[in-house]
Design a protein around this motif. Structure first.
Motif, PDB file in Angstrom:
ATOM      1  N   VAL A 129      19.707  -8.309  30.061  1.00  0.00           N
ATOM      2  CA  VAL A 129      20.031  -9.738  30.030  1.00  0.00           C
ATOM      3  C   VAL A 129      19.122 -10.436  31.031  1.00  0.00           C
ATOM      4  O   VAL A 129      18.884  -9.941  32.146  1.00  0.00           O
ATOM      5  N   LEU A 130      18.565 -11.561  30.612  1.00  0.00           N
ATOM      6  CA  LEU A 130      17.662 -12.337  31.460  1.00  0.00           C
ATOM      7  C   LEU A 130      18.428 -13.533  32.011  1.00  0.00           C
ATOM      8  O   LEU A 130      18.968 -14.345  31.252  1.00  0.00           O
ATOM      9  N   LEU A 131      18.490 -13.617  33.334  1.00  0.00           N
ATOM     10  CA  LEU A 131      19.275 -14.645  34.024  1.00  0.00           C
ATOM     11  C   LEU A 131      18.370 -15.487  34.923  1.00  0.00           C
ATOM     12  O   LEU A 131      17.372 -14.985  35.454  1.00  0.00           O
ATOM     13  N   GLY A 134      18.849 -17.848  40.344  1.00  0.00           N
ATOM     14  CA  GLY A 134      19.981 -18.277  41.153  1.00  0.00           C
ATOM     15  C   GLY A 134      21.333 -18.046  40.522  1.00  0.00           C
ATOM     16  O   GLY A 134      22.362 -18.477  41.074  1.00  0.00           O
ATOM     17  N   HIS A 135      21.392 -17.351  39.415  1.00  0.00           N
ATOM     18  CA  HIS A 135      22.658 -17.092  38.729  1.00  0.00           C
ATOM     19  C   HIS A 135      23.548 -16.182  39.584  1.00  0.00           C
ATOM     20  O   HIS A 135      23.048 -15.266  40.249  1.00  0.00           O
ATOM     21  N   PRO A 136      24.864 -16.390  39.588  1.00  0.00           N
ATOM     22  CA  PRO A 136      25.759 -15.558  40.408  1.00  0.00           C
ATOM     23  C   PRO A 136      25.679 -14.062  40.096  1.00  0.00           C
ATOM     24  O   PRO A 136      25.967 -13.240  40.975  1.00  0.00           O
ATOM     25  N   LEU A 137      25.290 -13.687  38.866  1.00  0.00           N
ATOM     26  CA  LEU A 137      25.219 -12.276  38.492  1.00  0.00           C
ATOM     27  C   LEU A 137      23.822 -11.690  38.639  1.00  0.00           C
ATOM     28  O   LEU A 137      23.603 -10.526  38.326  1.00  0.00           O
ATOM     29  N   ALA A 138      22.857 -12.478  39.120  1.00  0.00           N
ATOM     30  CA  ALA A 138      21.459 -12.038  39.147  1.00  0.00           C
ATOM     31  C   ALA A 138      21.215 -10.882  40.105  1.00  0.00           C
ATOM     32  O   ALA A 138      20.238 -10.148  39.948  1.00  0.00           O
ATOM     33  N   THR A 139      22.091 -10.697  41.085  1.00  0.00           N
ATOM     34  CA  THR A 139      21.893  -9.617  42.053  1.00  0.00           C
ATOM     35  C   THR A 139      22.681  -8.365  41.693  1.00  0.00           C
ATOM     36  O   THR A 139      22.632  -7.372  42.427  1.00  0.00           O
ATOM     37  N   ARG A 140      23.382  -8.384  40.575  1.00  0.00           N
ATOM     38  CA  ARG A 140      24.188  -7.234  40.155  1.00  0.00           C
ATOM     39  C   ARG A 140      23.291  -6.104  39.663  1.00  0.00           C
ATOM     40  O   ARG A 140      22.205  -6.316  39.111  1.00  0.00           O
ATOM     41  N   GLY A 141      23.771  -4.865  39.824  1.00  0.00           N
ATOM     42  CA  GLY A 141      23.031  -3.720  39.306  1.00  0.00           C
ATOM     43  C   GLY A 141      23.122  -3.612  37.800  1.00  0.00           C
ATOM     44  O   GLY A 141      22.209  -3.092  37.149  1.00  0.00           O
ATOM     45  N   SER A 142      24.217  -4.086  37.231  1.00  0.00           N
ATOM     46  CA  SER A 142      24.399  -4.121  35.781  1.00  0.00           C
ATOM     47  C   SER A 142      25.519  -5.112  35.482  1.00  0.00           C
ATOM     48  O   SER A 142      26.268  -5.512  36.374  1.00  0.00           O
ATOM     49  N   LEU A 208       8.051  -9.455  32.667  1.00  0.00           N
ATOM     50  CA  LEU A 208       8.374 -10.828  33.034  1.00  0.00           C
ATOM     51  C   LEU A 208       7.162 -11.484  33.689  1.00  0.00           C
ATOM     52  O   LEU A 208       6.389 -10.830  34.386  1.00  0.00           O
ATOM     53  N   HIS A 209       7.018 -12.786  33.448  1.00  0.00           N
ATOM     54  CA  HIS A 209       5.866 -13.508  33.986  1.00  0.00           C
ATOM     55  C   HIS A 209       6.278 -14.583  34.991  1.00  0.00           C
ATOM     56  O   HIS A 209       5.418 -15.211  35.601  1.00  0.00           O
ATOM     57  N   SER A 210       7.567 -14.784  35.150  1.00  0.00           N
ATOM     58  CA  SER A 210       8.032 -15.818  36.063  1.00  0.00           C
ATOM     59  C   SER A 210       8.919 -15.197  37.131  1.00  0.00           C
ATOM     60  O   SER A 210       9.730 -14.322  36.842  1.00  0.00           O
ATOM     61  N   GLY A 211       8.764 -15.663  38.362  1.00  0.00           N
ATOM     62  CA  GLY A 211       9.640 -15.199  39.435  1.00  0.00           C
ATOM     63  C   GLY A 211      10.963 -15.931  39.457  1.00  0.00           C
ATOM     64  O   GLY A 211      11.806 -15.668  40.314  1.00  0.00           O
ATOM     65  N   ARG A 212      11.172 -16.847  38.496  1.00  0.00           N
ATOM     66  CA  ARG A 212      12.387 -17.648  38.470  1.00  0.00           C
ATOM     67  C   ARG A 212      13.432 -17.107  37.501  1.00  0.00           C
ATOM     68  O   ARG A 212      14.458 -17.738  37.269  1.00  0.00           O
ATOM     69  N   ALA A 213      13.150 -15.945  36.898  1.00  0.00           N
ATOM     70  CA  ALA A 213      14.104 -15.282  36.006  1.00  0.00           C
ATOM     71  C   ALA A 213      14.211 -13.819  36.404  1.00  0.00           C
ATOM     72  O   ALA A 213      13.242 -13.210  36.864  1.00  0.00           O
ATOM     73  N   VAL A 214      15.411 -13.268  36.253  1.00  0.00           N
ATOM     74  CA  VAL A 214      15.702 -11.904  36.696  1.00  0.00           C
ATOM     75  C   VAL A 214      16.320 -11.134  35.527  1.00  0.00           C
ATOM     76  O   VAL A 214      17.198 -11.654  34.837  1.00  0.00           O
TER      77      VAL A 214
END
Length: 260
Positions: A129-131, A134-142, A208-214
């Protein structure tokens, strides 16, 4: 002996023509094996050409590094790469205009003809999933799909293989997604996600080409993936250079299994 007869504005095969065509596949296979045996018998003969084809993501992530490695190992080798949709790659392969085609199985509109081609699984490419960063789940392992059903989703248009994969994944998770945007191109989806307009699936194989998506891996048995295959004309696996290219594709594909 008549092989075809008029059928409306076209032609159809007679029984003799159908019998000839049916046996032609075996002749092509025998030719591939014979050609390989002759070329492989002389270890001093440098391979002249190998033609690789694949869909867009495979071109950048698999075919390009494999082609570079082959040219380094065989300085006299000419490598041609053709980027095309999976069905087109298979058509070019059967027409002897490609030697190895890398395809996505779900994008094939018809079954591969086992009388004409051999298929070799390369990997099951997970869809992460691409978030937005700054999304609250962006730092989750899964993350599970059931946690994401209320999000605004970006996905392919209805009637396409990826939209069907999207719908079936949520159906298996018992959730109903909210589709906010219909976008086919992975890079365009990444742009929308980076701008905070929603979230999307993205194949592990797609950089990925942008540092603004995780990207965050999906967990659970309902996590979607796509089957990536290498396809060759039946009998062509006997060619030493094709076997070498296939092994390089396997090794490169294996390196993509861990999300970056």
């Amino acid at each position: 002996m008549r092989l075809t007869v008029r059928d409306g504005r076209g032609l159809r095969l007679t029984a003799a023509g159908a019998a000839l065509v049916e046996r032609t596949d075996d002749l092509v296979t025998l030719w591939e094996q014979t050609h390989a045996a002759v070329r492989n018998a002389d270890e001093h003969v440098t391979p002249a050409l190998i033609r690789l084809g694949g869909f867009s993501t495979a071109t950048s992530s698999l075919l390009s590094p494999v082609a570079a490695g082959l040219k380094e190992d065989h300085p006299g080798l000419d490598v041609h790469i053709v980027e095309a949709e999976p069905a087109r790659c298979v058509d070019l392969l059967i027409a002897d205009r490609l030697d190895i085609a890398v395809i996505v199985a779900i994008q094939m509109t018809q079954e591969l003809d086992e009388r004409k081609v051999d298929q070799v699984p390369l990997l099951d490419d997970p869809l992460d999933v691409l978030l937005p960063a700054g999304h609250p789940l962006a730092t989750r392992g899964s993350v599970g799909l059931d946690e994401l059903s209320g999000e605004p989703w970006i996905t392919d248009r209805p009637g396409t293989p990826y939209r069907a994969l999207f719908v079936s994944a949520f159906a298996a998770a018992g959730a109903t997604p909210r589709v906010a945007h219909q976008v086919s191109d992975w890079g365009s989806q990444e742009s929308l996600v980076s701008d905070g307009l929603g979230i999307a699936f993205i194949p592990r194989l797609m950089p990925l080409h942008s540092g603004r998506a995780v990207r965050v891996p999906l967990d659970g048995p309902q996590a979607p993936s796509r089957r990536i295959l290498a396809v060759l004309r039946r009998g062509a696996l006997a060619h030493a250079i094709f076997g070498e290219a296939l092994e390089a594709l396997r090794t490169t594909a294996e390196a993509t299994r861990t999300p970056s």
